[in-house]
Design a protein around this motif. Structure first.
Motif, PDB file in Angstrom:
ATOM      1  N   ASP A   1       0.854  -1.193   0.000  1.00 61.03           N
ATOM      2  CA  ASP A   1       0.000   0.000   0.000  1.00 61.03           C
ATOM      3  C   ASP A   1       0.890   1.244   0.000  1.00 61.03           C
ATOM      4  O   ASP A   1       1.498   1.596   1.003  1.00 61.03           O
ATOM      5  CB  ASP A   1      -0.898  -0.020   1.238  1.00 61.03           C
TER       6      ASP A   1
ATOM      7  N   ASP B   1       4.166  13.327  -1.083  1.00 60.79           N
ATOM      8  CA  ASP B   1       2.762  13.571  -1.430  1.00 60.79           C
ATOM      9  C   ASP B   1       1.845  12.461  -0.923  1.00 60.79           C
ATOM     10  O   ASP B   1       2.113  11.267  -1.101  1.00 60.79           O
ATOM     11  CB  ASP B   1       2.597  13.700  -2.947  1.00 60.79           C
ATOM     12  N   MET B   2       0.748  12.895  -0.294  1.00 65.39           N
ATOM     13  CA  MET B   2      -0.290  11.968   0.178  1.00 65.39           C
ATOM     14  C   MET B   2      -1.586  12.273  -0.567  1.00 65.39           C
ATOM     15  O   MET B   2      -1.932  13.432  -0.786  1.00 65.39           O
ATOM     16  CB  MET B   2      -0.498  12.133   1.689  1.00 65.39           C
ATOM     17  N   ASN B   3      -2.317  11.217  -0.929  1.00 70.33           N
ATOM     18  CA  ASN B   3      -3.556  11.400  -1.682  1.00 70.33           C
ATOM     19  C   ASN B   3      -4.755  11.654  -0.781  1.00 70.33           C
ATOM     20  O   ASN B   3      -5.680  12.379  -1.152  1.00 70.33           O
ATOM     21  CB  ASN B   3      -3.834  10.172  -2.562  1.00 70.33           C
ATOM     22  N   LYS B   4      -4.746  11.059   0.408  1.00 75.40           N
ATOM     23  CA  LYS B   4      -5.894  11.165   1.301  1.00 75.40           C
ATOM     24  C   LYS B   4      -5.790  12.393   2.202  1.00 75.40           C
ATOM     25  O   LYS B   4      -4.788  12.581   2.902  1.00 75.40           O
ATOM     26  CB  LYS B   4      -6.011   9.904   2.162  1.00 75.40           C
ATOM     27  N   GLU B   5      -6.853  13.204   2.205  1.00 80.63           N
ATOM     28  CA  GLU B   5      -6.880  14.403   3.035  1.00 80.63           C
ATOM     29  C   GLU B   5      -6.801  14.059   4.520  1.00 80.63           C
ATOM     30  O   GLU B   5      -6.214  14.790   5.312  1.00 80.63           O
ATOM     31  CB  GLU B   5      -8.157  15.213   2.760  1.00 80.63           C
TER      32      GLU B   5
ATOM     33  N   GLU C   1       0.178   4.441  -0.183  1.00 80.42           N
ATOM     34  CA  GLU C   1      -0.285   5.520   0.691  1.00 80.42           C
ATOM     35  C   GLU C   1       0.165   5.279   2.131  1.00 80.42           C
ATOM     36  O   GLU C   1       0.598   6.209   2.816  1.00 80.42           O
ATOM     37  CB  GLU C   1      -1.817   5.627   0.628  1.00 80.42           C
TER      38      GLU C   1
ATOM     39  N   ASP D   1       0.939  21.467  -1.648  1.00 76.74           N
ATOM     40  CA  ASP D   1       1.187  20.395  -0.667  1.00 76.74           C
ATOM     41  C   ASP D   1       2.475  20.598   0.117  1.00 76.74           C
ATOM     42  O   ASP D   1       3.162  19.625   0.479  1.00 76.74           O
ATOM     43  CB  ASP D   1       1.186  19.014  -1.343  1.00 76.74           C
TER      44      ASP D   1
ATOM     45  N   ASN E   1      -5.114  11.709   5.890  1.00 77.60           N
ATOM     46  CA  ASN E   1      -3.719  11.450   6.243  1.00 77.60           C
ATOM     47  C   ASN E   1      -2.944  12.754   6.389  1.00 77.60           C
ATOM     48  O   ASN E   1      -2.074  12.878   7.262  1.00 77.60           O
ATOM     49  CB  ASN E   1      -3.049  10.552   5.205  1.00 77.60           C
ATOM     50  N   LYS E   2      -3.257  13.721   5.548  1.00 75.03           N
ATOM     51  CA  LYS E   2      -2.611  15.033   5.666  1.00 75.03           C
ATOM     52  C   LYS E   2      -2.942  15.660   7.012  1.00 75.03           C
ATOM     53  O   LYS E   2      -2.079  16.225   7.684  1.00 75.03           O
ATOM     54  CB  LYS E   2      -3.066  15.964   4.529  1.00 75.03           C
TER      55      LYS E   2
END
Length: 395
Positions: free
Chosen positions: A313, A348-352, A315, A382, A354-355
């Protein structure tokens, strides 16, 4: 367990704060240092710079200091001056006018010190702010009821024209705060009287009115509620100075003070930790790493996966590295005393969600820092934006 090591050789003084043997803060100070941040001066306006809404002020240290209009106008909250104004700098101060100013940022090779008429006098439980009615609490105090109690207590013990920032060490305290306010107000009265006397004397020249605490003494006061267990010193004169300071401050009397003329930085394994502190690249336990690059305008921190491949995974792999990086970044900012604007380039992370988790982790770890920090969040590119105030301007 908190311990402080103080090594004094000739004019150079090294100060290390250890937590369970790990170096968490480090400063260098010396007897001929030009560190003057926090000092209060009788200043005299030497020149008005209309185009910049600023003035140059002689404070008696050689190079003229610099003051902006916003640092002369009254504050309406902790961070801002009075609302937008059409006033010009020459409407507020005149050439040769004497003013009371405090150094907010030390001078360097290119620029003179930045000064302000917004005076702040730090003590154990509050930071007294004369000439304002602002009373606010540290952002690190989370309990709403405690914030209300502290604000009420402080406001009841401050007359009009005196404001304060209530420090985290005030949590749960009562009589101690009242005593602290009384002592700090007395200090301000002494400063004010000295200034008025100098101002009225036509022969008085710009110069020092009040000298701020040294790096070491500020550390001891700031951390008095964290129970420093021991201070180890390798210099007899410094030992005597610290002993006197501890005796003068009741809350510090239980700290064990030791004199050891051996190489205490090697005995406590500090030298090896200092070597790591100088490196640009810092490896993380997971195999990733961060790089720290200071520039004139800001400090850029980059996060990399390095040797870490993680799970299938992507992410989750990225999140794991960013999480470890956040913990290490908070540690390094404090250890290296990095101040000003800080930009963190996370992977870079795709899920908000996780940010948001990463921002929460960073903010939580920064609570361990006794300096003021402000995390602004991720930009459209980002990049994480944040600021931190220096503990010490010269290292």
């Amino acid at each position: 367990m908190l311990e402080v090591l103080v090594s004094k050789k000739n004019e150079e003084k090294k100060i290390a704060l250890l937590e369970n043997g790990n170096l968490v803060e480090y400063y260098e100070d010396n007897d001929i240092s030009d560190r003057k941040e926090g000092n209060i001066y009788l200043g005299q306006v030497k020149d008005i710079v209309k185009g910049m809404q600023s003035a140059f002020v002689d404070i008696g240290i050689g190079k003229n200091s610099f003051i902006h209009l916003k640092d002369i106008l009254p504050k309406v909250d902790e961070t801002k001056t009075e609302k937008e104004t059409k006033l010009n700098i020459e409407d507020v101060v005149k050439v040769n006018q004497k003013i009371l100013v405090q150094i907010k940022k030390d001078s360097n090779a290119q620029k003179g010190a930045r000064v302000s008429t917004h005076i702040s006098i730090p003590s154990k439980y509050i930071v007294l702010m004369p000439n304002t009615d602002i009373i606010t609490t540290s952002q690190k105090i989370q309990d709403t009821k405690e914030k209300e109690r502290l604000s009420k207590l402080v406001s009841e013990n401050l007359e009009k024209g005196l404001g304060a920032v209530i420090r985290t060490s005030a949590v749960g305290k009562n009589e101690e705060i009242i005593k602290d306010i009384k002592n700090t107000k007395a200090k301000w009265e002494e400063i004010k009287q000295k200034y008025e006397k100098s101002k009225e004397n036509e022969k008085s020249v710009p110069g020092l009115i009040y000298e701020a605490d040294t790096i070491l003494y500020k550390m001891l006061i700031d951390l008095s509620n964290k129970k420093i267990e021991r201070i180890v010193v390798d210099n007899s004169q410094e030992y005597d100075n610290i002993r006197n300071f501890l005796n003068e401050n009741e809350e510090l009397k239980n700290i064990k003070l030791e004199k050891n003329e051996a190489d205490i930085f090697n005995i406590y394994d500090v030298e090896k930790q200092l070597e790591k502190m100088q490196k640009r690249k810092i490896w993380l336990k997971c195999g990733g790493f961060i790089t720290i690059d200071p520039t004139e305008a800001l400090t850029a921190i980059d996060v990399n996966t390095g040797k870490y491949t993680g799970t299938k995974d992507l992410e989750q792999t990225v999140f794991t590295v960013n999480k470890e990086a956040s913990i290490e970044i908070a540690k390094q900012l404090r250890l290296r005393d990095i101040g000003g604007i800080i930009i963190i380039d996370y992977i870079d992370m795709n899920k908000e969600e996780n940010k948001q988790k990463i921002q929460n982790i960073l903010e939580e770890k920064l609570k361990e820092d006794r300096s003021k920090t402000q995390v602004e969040g991720f930009t459209k590119l980002d990049l994480m934006e944040m600021t931190r105030k220096h503990i010490c301007s010269h290292k």
